[in-house]
Scaffold this motif. Structure first.
Motif, PDB file in Angstrom:
ATOM      1  N   ALA A 269      -3.309  -2.068  -5.246  1.00  0.00           N
ATOM      2  CA  ALA A 269      -4.464  -1.278  -5.691  1.00  0.00           C
ATOM      3  C   ALA A 269      -5.168  -1.947  -6.870  1.00  0.00           C
ATOM      4  O   ALA A 269      -6.404  -1.991  -6.926  1.00  0.00           O
ATOM      5  CB  ALA A 269      -4.006   0.126  -6.085  1.00  0.00           C
ATOM      6  N   LEU A 270      -4.371  -2.482  -7.797  1.00  0.00           N
ATOM      7  CA  LEU A 270      -4.954  -3.146  -8.967  1.00  0.00           C
ATOM      8  C   LEU A 270      -5.738  -4.387  -8.557  1.00  0.00           C
ATOM      9  O   LEU A 270      -6.856  -4.618  -9.035  1.00  0.00           O
ATOM     10  CB  LEU A 270      -3.854  -3.513  -9.961  1.00  0.00           C
ATOM     11  CG  LEU A 270      -4.312  -4.234 -11.236  1.00  0.00           C
ATOM     12  CD1 LEU A 270      -5.267  -3.348 -12.032  1.00  0.00           C
ATOM     13  CD2 LEU A 270      -3.113  -4.618 -12.085  1.00  0.00           C
ATOM     14  N   ASN A 271      -5.171  -5.187  -7.655  1.00  0.00           N
ATOM     15  CA  ASN A 271      -5.865  -6.396  -7.203  1.00  0.00           C
ATOM     16  C   ASN A 271      -7.104  -6.053  -6.385  1.00  0.00           C
ATOM     17  O   ASN A 271      -8.129  -6.738  -6.467  1.00  0.00           O
ATOM     18  CB  ASN A 271      -4.916  -7.277  -6.387  1.00  0.00           C
ATOM     19  CG  ASN A 271      -3.993  -8.095  -7.260  1.00  0.00           C
ATOM     20  OD1 ASN A 271      -4.351  -9.166  -7.724  1.00  0.00           O
ATOM     21  ND2 ASN A 271      -2.789  -7.588  -7.488  1.00  0.00           N
ATOM     22  N   PHE A 272      -6.985  -5.003  -5.560  1.00  0.00           N
ATOM     23  CA  PHE A 272      -8.156  -4.549  -4.779  1.00  0.00           C
ATOM     24  C   PHE A 272      -9.282  -4.155  -5.732  1.00  0.00           C
ATOM     25  O   PHE A 272     -10.452  -4.525  -5.534  1.00  0.00           O
ATOM     26  CB  PHE A 272      -7.757  -3.365  -3.905  1.00  0.00           C
ATOM     27  CG  PHE A 272      -8.754  -3.052  -2.822  1.00  0.00           C
ATOM     28  CD1 PHE A 272      -9.979  -2.478  -3.128  1.00  0.00           C
ATOM     29  CD2 PHE A 272      -8.478  -3.335  -1.488  1.00  0.00           C
ATOM     30  CE1 PHE A 272     -10.907  -2.197  -2.136  1.00  0.00           C
ATOM     31  CE2 PHE A 272      -9.395  -3.066  -0.485  1.00  0.00           C
ATOM     32  CZ  PHE A 272     -10.616  -2.487  -0.811  1.00  0.00           C
ATOM     33  N   ALA A 273      -8.916  -3.410  -6.797  1.00  0.00           N
ATOM     34  CA  ALA A 273      -9.919  -2.975  -7.775  1.00  0.00           C
ATOM     35  C   ALA A 273     -10.522  -4.164  -8.512  1.00  0.00           C
ATOM     36  O   ALA A 273     -11.739  -4.213  -8.739  1.00  0.00           O
ATOM     37  CB  ALA A 273      -9.281  -2.000  -8.763  1.00  0.00           C
ATOM     38  N   ALA A 274      -9.666  -5.133  -8.871  1.00  0.00           N
ATOM     39  CA  ALA A 274     -10.156  -6.302  -9.617  1.00  0.00           C
ATOM     40  C   ALA A 274     -11.159  -7.097  -8.787  1.00  0.00           C
ATOM     41  O   ALA A 274     -12.236  -7.465  -9.266  1.00  0.00           O
ATOM     42  CB  ALA A 274      -8.979  -7.182 -10.033  1.00  0.00           C
TER      43      ALA A 274
ATOM     44  N   THR B 115     -12.865  -6.084  -6.174  1.00  0.00           N
ATOM     45  CA  THR B 115     -14.056  -5.265  -5.929  1.00  0.00           C
ATOM     46  C   THR B 115     -14.978  -5.254  -7.138  1.00  0.00           C
ATOM     47  O   THR B 115     -16.195  -5.439  -7.016  1.00  0.00           O
ATOM     48  CB  THR B 115     -13.644  -3.829  -5.579  1.00  0.00           C
ATOM     49  OG1 THR B 115     -12.782  -3.844  -4.430  1.00  0.00           O
ATOM     50  CG2 THR B 115     -14.871  -2.973  -5.274  1.00  0.00           C
ATOM     51  N   LEU B 116     -14.397  -5.050  -8.321  1.00  0.00           N
ATOM     52  CA  LEU B 116     -15.208  -4.983  -9.536  1.00  0.00           C
ATOM     53  C   LEU B 116     -15.920  -6.296  -9.805  1.00  0.00           C
ATOM     54  O   LEU B 116     -17.094  -6.320 -10.195  1.00  0.00           O
ATOM     55  CB  LEU B 116     -14.324  -4.604 -10.730  1.00  0.00           C
ATOM     56  CG  LEU B 116     -13.892  -3.140 -10.795  1.00  0.00           C
ATOM     57  CD1 LEU B 116     -12.908  -2.933 -11.938  1.00  0.00           C
ATOM     58  CD2 LEU B 116     -15.091  -2.224 -10.962  1.00  0.00           C
TER      59      LEU B 116
ATOM     60  N   TYR C 281     -12.186  -6.965 -18.207  1.00  0.00           N
ATOM     61  CA  TYR C 281     -11.774  -8.133 -17.425  1.00  0.00           C
ATOM     62  C   TYR C 281     -10.396  -8.636 -17.875  1.00  0.00           C
ATOM     63  O   TYR C 281      -9.503  -8.879 -17.065  1.00  0.00           O
ATOM     64  CB  TYR C 281     -12.833  -9.226 -17.581  1.00  0.00           C
ATOM     65  CG  TYR C 281     -12.558 -10.482 -16.803  1.00  0.00           C
ATOM     66  CD1 TYR C 281     -12.342 -11.686 -17.458  1.00  0.00           C
ATOM     67  CD2 TYR C 281     -12.525 -10.484 -15.410  1.00  0.00           C
ATOM     68  CE1 TYR C 281     -12.099 -12.852 -16.753  1.00  0.00           C
ATOM     69  CE2 TYR C 281     -12.277 -11.637 -14.689  1.00  0.00           C
ATOM     70  CZ  TYR C 281     -12.072 -12.821 -15.370  1.00  0.00           C
ATOM     71  OH  TYR C 281     -11.822 -13.967 -14.661  1.00  0.00           O
TER      72      TYR C 281
ATOM     73  N   MET D 255      -7.493  -6.195 -16.995  1.00  0.00           N
ATOM     74  CA  MET D 255      -7.087  -6.279 -15.586  1.00  0.00           C
ATOM     75  C   MET D 255      -6.176  -7.487 -15.359  1.00  0.00           C
ATOM     76  O   MET D 255      -5.148  -7.384 -14.674  1.00  0.00           O
ATOM     77  CB  MET D 255      -8.316  -6.380 -14.680  1.00  0.00           C
ATOM     78  CG  MET D 255      -9.071  -5.080 -14.517  1.00  0.00           C
ATOM     79  SD  MET D 255     -10.265  -5.126 -13.147  1.00  0.00           S
ATOM     80  CE  MET D 255     -11.221  -6.558 -13.580  1.00  0.00           C
TER      81      MET D 255
ATOM     82  N   ASN E 173      -2.128  -7.001 -14.488  1.00  0.00           N
ATOM     83  CA  ASN E 173      -1.577  -7.539 -13.245  1.00  0.00           C
ATOM     84  C   ASN E 173      -0.320  -8.365 -13.515  1.00  0.00           C
ATOM     85  O   ASN E 173       0.685  -8.257 -12.807  1.00  0.00           O
ATOM     86  CB  ASN E 173      -2.635  -8.394 -12.545  1.00  0.00           C
ATOM     87  CG  ASN E 173      -2.195  -8.815 -11.153  1.00  0.00           C
ATOM     88  OD1 ASN E 173      -1.665  -8.025 -10.377  1.00  0.00           O
ATOM     89  ND2 ASN E 173      -2.388 -10.083 -10.841  1.00  0.00           N
TER      90      ASN E 173
END
Length: 436
Positions: free
Chosen positions: A18-23, A25-26, A180, A183, A187
């Motif tokens: 989820a964290l990598n997906f958010a990173a 995407t952002l 930035y 994140m 991670n």
């Protein structure tokens, strides 16, 4: 591991995904939105002049990255809900994960390589065979080291997310850089905690312990790099430095022009021809000042120091100011070769420039003496004038900048206002190579 431990492992993996997906995407959305903002405000030309390259199509880039991350979620879901999968199919899905993550990192121009830590985490959890696990670990480590933006940007044109962040205002930059870096750090921290938990749960082998140790070292180095990067990007300090450069150059140039114009007003009735020569000289000085101001903004280094040695640059500045202001300026040094590091030369030049400007503008000086010599491994710089001086020395814009420049080189500076004004600076010098 029992069911409870399996649930915790799945929870960690889901959190990292989820964290990598958010990173990802952002980053993609941020590049897309910022590009649109640049175009809407007609800032494209100015922005292109400041960057190495830009994404070919931010919208396409966003779509591709979302598709890749969606596929990554699908492989994760398959492994979680199909526990009966044979080992070879697990390996195939992990290979697919590695390819997907590599493609996403490439699509992001290597601005974010945290996805490889997700692959690493999955390998630790699912691969049981020692040789296969070792192969995946080696590939993941190599990929993580190679997919480094600072390294690859030397050999190929890559866009930098920092350039897009710097497009915004100072306050907005602080928030964006903080998000930035948080994140990136989160991670790494989540990965470390996950590794510790999995290794303890599986009663990890010596190889796994060594792997964690090296990964902790890598994470520590990354965190230090992020801390250093945050410090280097302290915008307040940079803005103050830019203000000093512009103030010194602009003040020096305008003081010379103003004094020269006063001389023209005195000469115009008695000698029009001499006045014309003086005006031509002022025109030359003003053009040089404009070039110097532009270079100060772009490179924060005087134009004279780019083309000349320190001594020649100082003598040229002294000569130019003497000609336009009728102030007698004497420069003396007992060193045959003045060669220092760039920051040292810049500071010495600017301190002399600011002192001359203050002596002419505020001190109404007619004579200025500049002495530069080496004493016990230090540079002693003295600028003295015969101006009106002052009984109480106040911390103005000019003296404050002189003090800041000297202190940045771990030096000391004192001011005296009796019998004119005197600036005395001592700088511990890292002596560079002599000029040819």
């Amino acid at each position: 591991m029992n069911d409870r431990k399996d649930r915790y492992v799945t929870l960690f993996q889901g959190a990292m995904l989820a964290l990598n997906f958010a990173a990802v995407t952002l980053i993609c959305v941020f590049i897309y939105v910022t590009t649109g903002r640049i175009l809407d405000h007609y800032h494209a030309r100015a922005f292109l002049d400041e960057v190495v390259t830009i994404p070919e199509n931010p919208q396409t880039n966003l779509i591709i990255c979302m598709a890749l991350m969606g596929t990554l979620v699908a492989t994760f879901t398959v492994r979680q809900f199909r526990k009966e999968l044979q080992n070879k199919w697990v390996v195939i899905t992990l290979i697919l994960d590695m390819l997907i993550c590599s493609a996403a990192i490439y699509q992001l121009d290597f601005n974010y390589n945290g996805l490889l830590l997700l692959v690493f985490a999955n390998v630790i959890a699912y691969v049981k065979d020692g040789k296969v696990k070792l192969l995946f670990v080696v590939l993941a480590i190599i990929g993580y080291l190679v997919a480094d933006y600072e390294l690859l940007s030397i050999y190929m044109p890559l866009y930098n997310i920092d350039d897009y962040i710097r497009y915004y205002s100072f306050n907005t930059q602080q928030y964006l850089f903080s998000i930035y870096n948080i994140m990136l750090s989160l991670n790494i921290i989540l990965f470390i905690v996950y590794c510790v938990y999995v290794i303890n749960a599986q009663r990890g082998t010596i190889e796994e312990v060594n792997l964690l140790y090296h990964e902790l070292q890598t994470a520590n180095e990354q965190l230090k790099e992020y801390a250093d990067m945050s410090e280097r990007m302290a915008q307040t300090r940079e803005r103050n430095r830019l203000a000093r450069e512009i103030h010194d150059t602009l003040g020096h140039t305008l003081t010379g022009i103003a004094t020269g114009l006063d001389a023209c007003l005195t000469l115009i009735d008695a000698s029009p021809e001499q006045t014309k020569k003086q005006l031509l000289l002022l025109s030359k000085v003003s053009r040089e000042g404009i070039r110097d101001i532009r270079r100060s903004v772009n490179e924060l280094r005087p134009d004279s120091l780019e083309r000349l040695s320190l001594e020649v640059a100082i003598r040229k500045m002294v000569t130019d100011m003497s000609q336009v202001s009728d102030v007698q300026i004497y420069f003396e040094t007992d060193e045959k070769h003045l060669k220092f590091d760039e920051d040292e030369e810049n500071a010495i030049y600017r301190v002399i420039q600011e002192s001359i400007t203050n002596a002419v503008r505020h001190g109404k000086a007619e004579k200025i003496w500049i002495t530069l010599k080496k004493i016990d491994g230090e540079i002693l710089l003295i600028i003295k004038d015969n101006g009106i001086g002052c009984d109480e020395i106040k911390s103005g814009f000019g003296t404050k900048h002189i003090k800041e420049r000297i202190e940045m080189l771990r030096g000391t500076v004192t001011f005296a206002g009796q019998h004119g004004f005197t600036v005395t600076a001592r700088i511990p010098i890292r002596w560079g190579e002599m000029y040819d």
